[in-house]
Design a protein around this motif. Structure first.
Motif, PDB file in Angstrom:
ATOM      1  N   THR A   1       0.821  -1.211   0.000  1.00 14.12           N
ATOM      2  CA  THR A   1       0.000   0.000   0.000  1.00 14.12           C
ATOM      3  C   THR A   1       0.854   1.261   0.000  1.00 14.12           C
ATOM      4  O   THR A   1       0.347   2.349  -0.188  1.00 14.12           O
ATOM      5  N   LYS A   2       2.165   1.073   0.199  1.00 14.97           N
ATOM      6  CA  LYS A   2       3.051   2.229   0.316  1.00 14.97           C
ATOM      7  C   LYS A   2       4.280   2.013  -0.548  1.00 14.97           C
ATOM      8  O   LYS A   2       4.826   0.918  -0.627  1.00 14.97           O
ATOM      9  N   GLY A   3       4.683   3.089  -1.223  1.00 12.33           N
ATOM     10  CA  GLY A   3       5.869   3.034  -2.059  1.00 12.33           C
ATOM     11  C   GLY A   3       6.909   4.027  -1.585  1.00 12.33           C
ATOM     12  O   GLY A   3       6.697   4.792  -0.634  1.00 12.33           O
ATOM     13  N   ILE A   4       8.036   4.032  -2.259  1.00 16.07           N
ATOM     14  CA  ILE A   4       9.111   4.965  -1.934  1.00 16.07           C
ATOM     15  C   ILE A   4       9.751   5.440  -3.230  1.00 16.07           C
ATOM     16  O   ILE A   4       9.890   4.674  -4.188  1.00 16.07           O
ATOM     17  N   ILE A   5      10.097   6.717  -3.272  1.00 11.65           N
ATOM     18  CA  ILE A   5      10.770   7.312  -4.426  1.00 11.65           C
ATOM     19  C   ILE A   5      12.147   7.773  -3.981  1.00 11.65           C
ATOM     20  O   ILE A   5      12.293   8.375  -2.902  1.00 11.65           O
ATOM     21  N   GLY A   6      13.147   7.488  -4.782  1.00  7.01           N
ATOM     22  CA  GLY A   6      14.491   7.960  -4.498  1.00  7.01           C
ATOM     23  C   GLY A   6      15.096   8.662  -5.694  1.00  7.01           C
ATOM     24  O   GLY A   6      14.897   8.234  -6.838  1.00  7.01           O
ATOM     25  N   ILE A   7      15.787   9.760  -5.435  1.00 11.37           N
ATOM     26  CA  ILE A   7      16.575  10.444  -6.459  1.00 11.37           C
ATOM     27  C   ILE A   7      18.026  10.328  -6.010  1.00 11.37           C
ATOM     28  O   ILE A   7      18.402  10.844  -4.957  1.00 11.37           O
ATOM     29  N   ILE A   8      18.840   9.628  -6.776  1.00 10.32           N
ATOM     30  CA  ILE A   8      20.238   9.428  -6.414  1.00 10.32           C
ATOM     31  C   ILE A   8      21.114   9.815  -7.594  1.00 10.32           C
ATOM     32  O   ILE A   8      20.641  10.005  -8.709  1.00 10.32           O
ATOM     33  N   GLY A   9      22.423   9.923  -7.349  1.00  9.19           N
ATOM     34  CA  GLY A   9      23.362  10.178  -8.435  1.00  9.19           C
ATOM     35  C   GLY A   9      24.159  11.452  -8.256  1.00  9.19           C
ATOM     36  O   GLY A   9      23.713  12.408  -7.620  1.00  9.19           O
ATOM     37  N   ALA A  10      25.343  11.452  -8.838  1.00  7.58           N
ATOM     38  CA  ALA A  10      26.253  12.589  -8.738  1.00  7.58           C
ATOM     39  C   ALA A  10      26.326  13.316 -10.072  1.00  7.58           C
ATOM     40  O   ALA A  10      26.841  12.770 -11.048  1.00  7.58           O
ATOM     41  N   PRO A  11      25.827  14.540 -10.158  1.00  5.78           N
ATOM     42  CA  PRO A  11      25.963  15.305 -11.404  1.00  5.78           C
ATOM     43  C   PRO A  11      27.421  15.694 -11.633  1.00  5.78           C
ATOM     44  O   PRO A  11      28.208  15.800 -10.690  1.00  5.78           O
ATOM     45  N   LEU A  12      27.759  15.874 -12.873  1.00  4.09           N
ATOM     46  CA  LEU A  12      29.131  16.188 -13.256  1.00  4.09           C
ATOM     47  C   LEU A  12      29.276  17.701 -13.434  1.00  4.09           C
ATOM     48  O   LEU A  12      28.526  18.326 -14.177  1.00  4.09           O
ATOM     49  N   VAL A  13      30.238  18.282 -12.717  1.00  2.00           N
ATOM     50  CA  VAL A  13      30.503  19.720 -12.828  1.00  2.00           C
ATOM     51  C   VAL A  13      31.974  19.905 -13.166  1.00  2.00           C
ATOM     52  O   VAL A  13      32.852  19.617 -12.348  1.00  2.00           O
ATOM     53  N   ASP A  14      32.230  20.360 -14.373  1.00  2.39           N
ATOM     54  CA  ASP A  14      33.611  20.578 -14.831  1.00  2.39           C
ATOM     55  C   ASP A  14      34.482  19.346 -14.584  1.00  2.39           C
ATOM     56  O   ASP A  14      35.626  19.433 -14.130  1.00  2.39           O
ATOM     57  N   GLY A  15      33.918  18.182 -14.861  1.00  5.58           N
ATOM     58  CA  GLY A  15      34.666  16.942 -14.747  1.00  5.58           C
ATOM     59  C   GLY A  15      34.726  16.331 -13.363  1.00  5.58           C
ATOM     60  O   GLY A  15      35.349  15.298 -13.166  1.00  5.58           O
ATOM     61  N   VAL A  16      34.079  16.967 -12.391  1.00  7.63           N
ATOM     62  CA  VAL A  16      34.091  16.473 -11.009  1.00  7.63           C
ATOM     63  C   VAL A  16      32.687  16.039 -10.622  1.00  7.63           C
ATOM     64  O   VAL A  16      31.720  16.766 -10.869  1.00  7.63           O
ATOM     65  N   GLY A  17      32.553  14.875 -10.036  1.00  6.01           N
ATOM     66  CA  GLY A  17      31.256  14.391  -9.584  1.00  6.01           C
ATOM     67  C   GLY A  17      30.870  15.010  -8.259  1.00  6.01           C
ATOM     68  O   GLY A  17      31.524  14.774  -7.238  1.00  6.01           O
ATOM     69  N   ALA A  18      29.826  15.818  -8.253  1.00  4.70           N
ATOM     70  CA  ALA A  18      29.383  16.475  -7.020  1.00  4.70           C
ATOM     71  C   ALA A  18      28.662  15.467  -6.133  1.00  4.70           C
ATOM     72  O   ALA A  18      27.744  14.782  -6.576  1.00  4.70           O
ATOM     73  N   LYS A  19      29.054  15.371  -4.863  1.00  2.00           N
ATOM     74  CA  LYS A  19      28.468  14.405  -3.936  1.00  2.00           C
ATOM     75  C   LYS A  19      27.156  14.950  -3.367  1.00  2.00           C
ATOM     76  O   LYS A  19      27.040  15.275  -2.189  1.00  2.00           O
ATOM     77  N   VAL A  20      26.155  15.028  -4.250  1.00  2.00           N
ATOM     78  CA  VAL A  20      24.852  15.566  -3.868  1.00  2.00           C
ATOM     79  C   VAL A  20      24.089  14.508  -3.067  1.00  2.00           C
ATOM     80  O   VAL A  20      23.941  13.368  -3.512  1.00  2.00           O
ATOM     81  N   THR A  21      23.615  14.873  -1.902  1.00  2.00           N
ATOM     82  CA  THR A  21      22.927  13.925  -1.033  1.00  2.00           C
ATOM     83  C   THR A  21      21.662  13.394  -1.706  1.00  2.00           C
ATOM     84  O   THR A  21      20.831  14.165  -2.197  1.00  2.00           O
ATOM     85  N   SER A  22      21.533  12.071  -1.731  1.00  2.00           N
ATOM     86  CA  SER A  22      20.331  11.444  -2.293  1.00  2.00           C
ATOM     87  C   SER A  22      19.121  11.788  -1.422  1.00  2.00           C
ATOM     88  O   SER A  22      19.245  12.024  -0.223  1.00  2.00           O
ATOM     89  N   VAL A  23      17.938  11.808  -2.047  1.00  2.00           N
ATOM     90  CA  VAL A  23      16.713  12.117  -1.297  1.00  2.00           C
ATOM     91  C   VAL A  23      15.688  11.005  -1.520  1.00  2.00           C
ATOM     92  O   VAL A  23      15.691  10.327  -2.550  1.00  2.00           O
ATOM     93  N   THR A  24      14.816  10.818  -0.538  1.00  2.00           N
ATOM     94  CA  THR A  24      13.735   9.837  -0.640  1.00  2.00           C
ATOM     95  C   THR A  24      12.450  10.418  -0.065  1.00  2.00           C
ATOM     96  O   THR A  24      12.482  11.300   0.787  1.00  2.00           O
ATOM     97  N   LYS A  25      11.335   9.892  -0.543  1.00  2.08           N
ATOM     98  CA  LYS A  25      10.023  10.184   0.025  1.00  2.08           C
ATOM     99  C   LYS A  25       9.156   8.934  -0.108  1.00  2.08           C
ATOM    100  O   LYS A  25       9.159   8.269  -1.143  1.00  2.08           O
ATOM    101  N   ASP A  26       8.411   8.622   0.941  1.00  2.00           N
ATOM    102  CA  ASP A  26       7.400   7.577   0.839  1.00  2.00           C
ATOM    103  C   ASP A  26       6.149   8.163   0.205  1.00  2.00           C
ATOM    104  O   ASP A  26       5.887   9.375   0.328  1.00  2.00           O
ATOM    105  N   PHE A  27       5.349   7.323  -0.484  1.00  2.00           N
ATOM    106  CA  PHE A  27       4.102   7.828  -1.046  1.00  2.00           C
ATOM    107  C   PHE A  27       3.034   6.749  -0.986  1.00  2.00           C
ATOM    108  O   PHE A  27       3.322   5.539  -1.023  1.00  2.00           O
ATOM    109  N   ASN A  28       1.791   7.178  -0.874  1.00  2.00           N
ATOM    110  CA  ASN A  28       0.654   6.275  -0.836  1.00  2.00           C
ATOM    111  C   ASN A  28       0.371   5.784  -2.254  1.00  2.00           C
ATOM    112  O   ASN A  28       0.211   6.593  -3.168  1.00  2.00           O
ATOM    113  N   LEU A  29       0.292   4.463  -2.435  1.00  2.00           N
ATOM    114  CA  LEU A  29       0.124   3.908  -3.773  1.00  2.00           C
ATOM    115  C   LEU A  29      -1.253   4.176  -4.363  1.00  2.00           C
ATOM    116  O   LEU A  29      -1.461   3.986  -5.560  1.00  2.00           O
ATOM    117  N   SER A  30      -2.182   4.639  -3.522  1.00  2.00           N
ATOM    118  CA  SER A  30      -3.516   4.971  -4.020  1.00  2.00           C
ATOM    119  C   SER A  30      -3.685   6.459  -4.256  1.00  2.00           C
ATOM    120  O   SER A  30      -4.248   6.887  -5.267  1.00  2.00           O
TER     121      SER A  30
END
Length: 820
Positions: A546-575
């Motif tokens: 009845t409940k799901g979770i969404i995650g956004i993960i990954g390091a964007p590239l800035v001038d050849g360097v991977g930025a250690k951007v903190t991943s985020v999550t949220k739970d959501f109601n499947l209905s």
């Protein structure tokens, strides 16, 4: 009363009588609440007879009671019946000494007051000069640190050292008479309280430990400014109290007793490893040890020669952060970088604690050691790291090696280091946000974006070409960059009634269904991703998710360097799509104490600084890839990694030298989040065995036995019939007792008047088989003949994926939990 109501009453009573616990020895524990259930049913009957409730209400109440009793009657794993982690896992404590110093009088006595306590914090009484191991006085001489180590072998010990217990229990007055004269004699250079900057400390000998007191500085200012460069809290955040309480030079908890010394605090360390001591400066040791994996042979080696005898200190450490992130250790009380550290001169001696070639600059006794070569290699490494070559390198070599100049003649540390890694510095300007979710027609519409948290401006997620100064979030082709693979969108599903994830879908640039194909980008720079809700994963278990979770993960590239951007999550109601915060088990800030915004799986599915995001993939529905006897579930996998268990395929230990004790759950978890998992609320899962076989086990087994590998023999699948065999739980004690029984039976056969050779041979075969089982039980190798796994009283079984799908495994686990 209707027959239906009578039936429900009888059923409720039957369930009530099933409520029994399980003792830690496997026996029946305390009786359950059958009396409470009877009283509740009697009360319901009375209300029904009085017309206060309807038959429908009565039946609903009985049904609810029945459901509660069904859950309560499930036999729990034996560990959770009696224990919780908080009552079990308490880091070992040790004796302590806290001291104060009476203002010393020129030419007079050094008077110290010591409060001595045992491991429980109770005063230790009855100590004498016999237990006083050492009075240490360290002071700055004309050119180097001087040490006055005053012990029972010192000439004036008997006459000038006294220890007197005061009227207060556990409090002692320690006096060194004729202090300035005696310290001068022992230290080898003139000492005066008024002018010699120094420190004093006491070491007592109590059992196997030698607790060291806090230090007392004189003059009063001591080295306060330099002491502030590294606070005790900076070390404790990663090492726990054990960095100071366990073993001389010890950093690995109870596994490293060292010589029993128990120094407390950075100021204690610099008493011996003084800033003024050219041979043992604390910076050399701390930088060298933490950077050891980047040194020749992956070791930091410190050699020293005294009286013609050379001794070696060797250290190997998997430092989990970036050595250029000075703020990890050099952090003030507000969590900010200590500015005075970065303004210090950049000496060649300081630089070589991290920068070097193939010569270890501190292994001075080595035949290959050459001071000038060391300096040249340090300079080469510094410029190589900066991407500089050519004349500038040779010029600096001449300045330092030939002309005798030092880096400090021209540079401060900030000329080379900002105090933060480039990856983390970039991450301070980028953040992800999951804005909303709507659910319709079996699909979830997810709105999300990336922004600068300093001014709330949004970034262009649709950018497909690297542009100077701008983050590139989603690559146009699968990335070959070793640091970054762009952004991933994860959509996961929880098992009903639990916080355990049972499946997920991932969308990224190289996936079958790419993040590009499900995402559009608005003029407001908000991304809209429309993804199907997986009916297969939602319906894998009964009841459905009845409940799901969404995650956004990954390091964007800035001038050849991977930025250690903190991943985020949220739970959501499947209905409804309603968003809620995800439930945290580990404290992300505590993870970052050691890992400095941890980045994992670089170049692939890069999760950063968010343990909940890790749990989307690391869930209990599959076994661990690296560990044949662990689950992929984070509560199993992470424990195994930090404990230093070997990769079941390669034998490689992924982490060596965990700097804390594994018994300190609070190093990663907050209070109240690390009790033994409740099997009515937490999902059991799959652990690996051999080949394609898998085994289910309960949630407490997964968590607790990730460290406590008290293996249980588990029978393999029936290869003849293809049927799934249920495992018979056996402890090591049971296996040993079985062997003893077989040996006793053999002895009887051999002692018979007419020994039966066939029976004896058969019994010997049984004994050999049992000995093989015990040997296998004690092994951690994945190549053993049988699969091993402890079930701690839970009902586990093996299943081959070609015979029964994982859904069968997990439904059985849910059934064991009392959820299904």
């Amino acid at each position: 009363m209707s027959k239906r109501i009578l039936f429900l009453l009888m059923l409720a009573f039957t369930c009530a009588f099933m409520l029994v616990g399980c003792g830690d020895d496997g026996s029946d524990g305390a009786p359950g609440s059958d009396a409470d259930a009877s009283a509740m049913i009697a009360e319901l009957q009375a209300q029904l007879d009085a017309g206060l409730i309807t038959i429908a209400e009565y039946e609903a109440a009985i049904a609810a009671l029945q459901a509660d009793l069904k859950v309560s009657s499930v036999k729990t794993e034996s560990c959770s019946t009696c224990h919780d982690a908080a009552s079990i896992h308490q880091p070992e404590e040790h004796p302590t000494v806290a001291a104060t110093m009476t203002a010393p009088v020129t030419g007079g006595s050094l008077v110290l007051t010591a409060v001595v306590k045992d491991a429980e914090g109770e005063p230790i009484t009855g100590l004498t000069k016999t237990e006083l191991a050492t009075i240490y006085v360290m002071y700055d001489g004309a050119t180097d640190l001087k040490r006055a180590r005053i012990t029972s072998s010192t000439a004036y010990w008997a006459a000038d050292v006294t220890v007197v217990e005061t009227a207060t229990a556990g409090t002692y007055t320690v006096t060194l008479a004729n202090a300035e004269t005696n310290i001068t004699t022992t230290g080898g250079e003139a000492f005066a309280f008024a002018t010699s900057k120094g420190r004093s400390q006491l070491i007592f000998e109590i059992g196997e430990y030698e607790p060291i007191s806090n230090v007392m500085a004189f003059p009063a200012s001591g080295d306060a400014a330099r002491d502030a460069w590294v606070s005790n809290d900076s070390c404790i955040r990663c090492h726990g109290d054990y960095v100071f309480k366990q073993g001389h030079h010890g950093t690995n908890g109870e596994d490293n007793q060292g010589d029993g010394y128990l120094p407390v605090g950075v100021e204690n360390c610099v008493t011996c490893h003084s800033y003024n001591d050219s041979g043992h400066r604390l910076t050399r040791y701390v930088h060298g040890i933490h950077n050891s994996k980047n040194m020749p042979d992956g070791k930091f080696v410190k050699s020293s020669t005294s009286s013609g005898v050379t001794t070696y200190d060797e250290f190997e450490a998997d430092y989990p952060a970036d050595m250029t992130s000075c703020v990890v250790c050099h952090k003030d009380g507000s969590g900010n970088l200590v500015a005075s550290v970065m303004s210090q001169p950049a000496s060649i001696t300081l630089c070589q604690t991290c920068h070097r070639g193939d010569i270890d600059p501190f292994d001075t006794a080595s035949a290959s050691y050459d001071a000038d070569d060391v300096k040249e290699q340090v300079i080469e490494d510094i410029f190589a790291k900066a991407g500089r070559t050519g004349t500038i390198v040779s010029t600096h070599k001449t300045m330092v090696v030939t002309n005798g100049q030092d880096c400090s003649d021209c540079h401060t540390i900030t000329d080379f280091h900002s105090g933060k890694s480039k990856e983390n510095a970039l991450a301070e300007t980028i953040a992800y946000k999951i804005d909303s979710v709507t659910v319709a027609d079996g699909k979830a519409t997810i709105k999300w974006y990336a922004y600068n948290p300093n001014d709330d401006t949004k970034y262009d997620l649709s950018l497909k070409t690297a542009t100077t100064g701008k983050p590139l979030f989603i690559h146009t082709a699968p990335s070959t960059d070793p640091v970054v693979d762009g952004v991933w969108l994860l959509v996961g599903y929880y098992a009903a009634g639990t916080n355990d994830i049972i499946g997920y879908d991932s969308y990224y640039n190289a996936s079958t269904t790419t993040i590009w194909s499900v995402t559009t980008f608005g003029s407001d720079k908000v991304a809209t991703s429309v993804v199907p809700l997986s009916s297969t994963k939602i319906g894998t278990l009964t009841p459905s998710s009845t409940k799901g979770i969404i995650g956004i993960i990954g390091a964007p590239l800035v001038d050849g360097v991977g930025a250690k951007v903190t991943s985020v999550t949220k739970d959501f109601n499947l209905s409804t799509g309603a968003l809620t915060s995800s439930t945290a088990i580990a404290n992300d800030a505590k993870c970052s104490n050691c890992h400095d915004n941890i980045l994992l799986h670089a170049g692939r599915h890069t999760a950063i600084g968010n343990a909940i995001a890790c749990r989307i993939c690391h869930n209990p529905t599959s076994s661990a890839g690296h560990y044949a006897q662990q689950s992929r579930s984070l509560k199993s996998y992470v424990h195994a990694v930090h404990e230093g268990q070997a990769d079941s395929g390669t034998g490689e230990i992924l982490v060596t030298g965990y700097p804390n004790t594994m018994a300190d759950c609070s190093a990663c978890h907050d209070a109240g989040t690390y009790s033994v998992p409740n099997q009515t609320k937490s999902l059991g899962g799959v652990v690996g065995t051999l080949g394609t076989s898998k085994a289910t086990t309960g949630p407490a087994s997964i968590a607790c036995l990730s460290c406590h590998v008290a293996y249980q023999y588990v029978r393999p699948r029936n290869t003849t019939t293809g049927a799934v065999d249920y495992a018979t739980g056996k402890s090591m004690l049971q296996l040993t007792e079985t062997l003893e029984t077989l040996e006793a039976e053999l002895a009887v056969l051999e002692a018979a008047t007419t020994p039966n050779a066939t029976a004896i041979a058969a019994k010997e075969d049984e004994i050999a088989d049992q000995e093989e089982i015990i040997a296998t039980y004690n092994s951690v190798a994945a190549t053993e003949a049988y699969a091993l796994r402890a079930h701690a009283g839970s009902n586990g079984y093996l299943v081959d994926t070609t015979v029964a799908p994982y859904a069968t495994v997990l439904n059985k686990a849910l059934e064991l939990l009392g959820i299904k």
